[in-house]
Design an enzyme around this catalytic site. Structure first.
Site, short mmCIF file in Angstrom:
data_model
loop_
_atom_site.label_atom_id
_atom_site.label_comp_id
_atom_site.label_asym_id
_atom_site.label_seq_id
_atom_site.Cartn_x
_atom_site.Cartn_y
_atom_site.Cartn_z
N GLU A 34 -2.23 -6.49 -9.27
CA GLU A 34 -2.08 -6.84 -7.82
C GLU A 34 -3.04 -7.72 -7.71
O GLU A 34 -4.62 -6.59 -7.39
CB GLU A 34 -1.02 -6.74 -6.51
N ARG B 186 -0.23 1.40 -4.23
CA ARG B 186 -0.43 2.64 -5.59
C ARG B 186 -1.32 3.27 -6.03
O ARG B 186 -1.66 4.09 -6.03
CB ARG B 186 0.37 1.37 -6.73
N GLY C 298 -0.81 -2.08 -11.01
CA GLY C 298 0.27 -1.99 -10.76
C GLY C 298 1.03 -0.40 -11.36
O GLY C 298 -0.22 0.00 -11.98
N TYR D 13 2.77 -3.42 1.12
CA TYR D 13 2.46 -4.53 0.19
C TYR D 13 3.66 -3.45 -1.13
O TYR D 13 3.87 -4.34 -2.73
CB TYR D 13 1.29 -3.99 -0.50
N HIS E 140 -5.81 7.98 -9.38
CA HIS E 140 -4.76 7.34 -8.68
C HIS E 140 -5.30 8.08 -7.18
O HIS E 140 -4.80 8.04 -6.36
CB HIS E 140 -3.13 7.29 -8.04
#
Length: 248
Positions: free
Chosen positions: A129, A104, A123, A139, A42
């Site tokens: 998304e 995210r 996600g 968001y 991430h």
């Protein structure tokens, strides 16, 4: 000299830097923005210039979801900065590079013909998304994943089961968005001209494996890359590759 703008991960953080280009090689990175949270996962990393001349950067939550809702933290955001790394004029939070929050792990950024910003992002277990990004909007991550119909948060324009997407890069050509999928092993084509999407239409399903980074080429075709040598696929003898897709 010309400059390249890069987003990269160090042992302590993610950062945005410039690198001088002399026509044959890049120089050493010179940081313009540091302190973006980094982790094994991430990290975000997509950057693009907007029609306003400012640099937009998508970041990830670096594995700590609460960062996405903290305006003071650069993780889980889309940032908007000047070419020297300062918060761009007109940003929604005074003195901050943050343009939008509640993300995210942003993987794709692209502007459409109207100058609107779109992003693709991972996600968790339910929905990936495609978002139309507006100034100061939230968001939803980690409060919501996917469409929630909660007026406090912006819903995605399109959502997918994670098995069909795991989106990477994003390109927009005319009124169509092209979103590459890793786990989904396909290229998604989405009509974005109206309030509701056209499609989405799956292209190249399973033909080339994991896909990344669609980019509009100078001749009007679409370039994209395979991502089959990252330990999460069974690479063919000629992986990884740059593919060229003719749009018509």
């Amino acid at each position: 000299p010309k400059k390249a703008f890069v987003y990269y991960t160090t042992p302590t953080d993610n950062r945005i830097a410039t690198m001088a280009w002399d026509g044959s090689k890049l120089g050493a990175p010179s940081s313009i923005l540091t302190g973006i949270p980094a982790a094994q996962i991430h990290n975000g990393g997509r950057i693009t210039f907007g029609p306003d001349g400012h640099l937009y950067a998508g970041t990830g939550d670096a594995g700590q979801s609460d960062r996405a809702q903290d305006v003071r933290n650069l993780g889980g955001k889309i940032l908007r900065i000047t070419t020297t790394g300062k918060p761009a004029p007109g940003n929604p939070f005074p003195g901050s590079p943050v343009w939008s929050l509640g993300h995210r792990n942003v993987q794709g950024l692209a502007f459409d013909s109207k100058g609107q910003l779109w992003n693709s992002e991972f996600g968790q277990n339910l929905h990936d998304e495609l978002n139309l990004v507006t100034k100061g909007s939230n968001y939803g991550w980690p409060v919501h994943e996917g469409i929630a119909n909660d007026p406090k948060y912006a819903d995605p324009y399109v959502q997918w089961p994670t098995s069909e997407a795991s989106p990477s890069g994003l390109a927009i050509v005319g009124d169509w968005a092209y979103m590459a999928a890793l786990r989904g092993r396909r290229l998604w084509q989405i009509g974005i001209a109206g309030a509701k999407p056209v499609g989405p239409n799956p292209l190249l399903v399973g033909e080339y494996g994991r896909l990344r980074t669609p980019t509009l080429a100078p001749d009007g075709s679409l370039w994209l890359t395979t991502s089959n040598t990252d330990g999460r696929a069974n690479p063919a003898p000629d992986d990884d590759r740059i593919l060229q897709l003719t749009l018509s």
